[in-house]
Enzyme design. Sequence first.
Site, short mmCIF file in Angstrom:
data_model
loop_
_atom_site.label_atom_id
_atom_site.label_comp_id
_atom_site.label_asym_id
_atom_site.label_seq_id
_atom_site.Cartn_x
_atom_site.Cartn_y
_atom_site.Cartn_z
N LYS A 53 0.88 -1.38 0.10
CA LYS A 53 -0.22 -0.04 0.05
C LYS A 53 0.79 1.34 -0.04
CE LYS A 53 -3.98 -2.35 2.10
NZ LYS A 53 -4.82 -2.65 3.26
N GLN A 97 -4.76 -1.25 9.31
CA GLN A 97 -4.88 -2.41 9.08
C GLN A 97 -5.65 -3.47 9.79
OE1 GLN A 97 -3.87 -3.16 5.68
NE2 GLN A 97 -4.17 -5.53 5.82
N ASP A 120 -10.86 3.68 3.31
CA ASP A 120 -11.31 2.15 3.46
C ASP A 120 -12.70 2.16 3.20
OD1 ASP A 120 -9.72 -0.11 3.68
OD2 ASP A 120 -8.99 0.31 5.75
N1 GUN Z 1 -7.44 -6.29 5.93
C1 GUN Z 1 -7.56 -7.20 4.80
N2 GUN Z 1 -8.22 -6.32 3.75
C2 GUN Z 1 -8.15 -5.24 4.54
C3 GUN Z 1 -8.58 -3.87 3.88
O1 GUN Z 1 -9.19 -3.69 2.58
N3 GUN Z 1 -8.41 -2.72 4.66
C4 GUN Z 1 -7.88 -2.86 5.75
N4 GUN Z 1 -7.75 -1.79 6.45
N5 GUN Z 1 -7.65 -4.01 6.32
C5 GUN Z 1 -7.57 -5.26 5.49
#
Ligand code: GUN
Length: 286
Positions: A53, A97, A120
């Site tokens: 990311k 996350q 998100d």
């Molecule tokens: N964990 C797995 N997929 C995601 C996501 O799209 N966003 C976040 N914040 N955590 C995740």
Amino acid sequence: MTAQIIDGKALAEELRQGFKARVEALTAKGHKPGLVVILVGADPASEVYVRNKVNGCLAIGMHSEKITYDAAVNPEIVLKKIAELNADPNIHGILVQLPLPRHFDEEAVLEAIAAEKDVDGFHAENVGALAQGNPRFIPCTPYGVMKMFEKGNVDLTGKEAVVIGRSNIVGKPMALLLINAGATVTVCNSRTKDLKFHTRRADILVAAVGKPKFVTGDMVKPGAVVIDVGINRLPDGKLCGDVDFASCLEVAGQITPVPGGVGPMTITMLLANTIEAAERKAALAD
Ligand code: GUN
């Protein structure tokens, strides 16, 4: 019949190239898009996602930084950091996350993020806006899937769509997007009585199960569009999806591979949401 493969890696690259001009224009006006990714603990899979990311942002000229905490951190410290980032004018997106360690109240953390920085799309306000059909931030994975439908000229209106999985991250927002697009939507879960009955009726089948090669060719309607959201690591270290690619390839009309399918699109849409957040802020400032 062999299915057409929807190349998520190529589409992700095409979209990211297109983002560069928007990032440049924002930077020139003093609004360089900035994303902070918070990681609590050292889950190896999460570490890889977070690194991808941050690097995805940097590669197109955005600002991005990772903040890591020990798994045993006091949640108050993380909440305090989120409050600081909410007030930081150089940060347009904040992502925590998931999953968080068990002593965290996940919902409280997601609600602490300012809705206008919730790239998100997990804040209740943004979930509500999506449910009402007027989204502000669309969760990145289902948003990426919608872009793949667009690229593959998949018309969703009146189609039977089946989503396997009801998570807040993928299954539920995916179902809402399909509903908003005019599909007839069924959401299945691990307790669904006759899963195959549902999947065999699906013109559009989205697998977000978390079990390697769970969807097999005999579960797929001939000509269906099969979207594989899973990322599973096999004992030999190789990645595979929730879909048994070899058997489904012979039945489906279109299919996404793993790797190189939905995965690269998820990060791409995170970049899109962060740029969008910065553009909204810049428009308010002008
Ligand atoms: N964990 C797995 N997929 C995601 C996501 O799209 N966003 C976040 N914040 N955590 C995740």
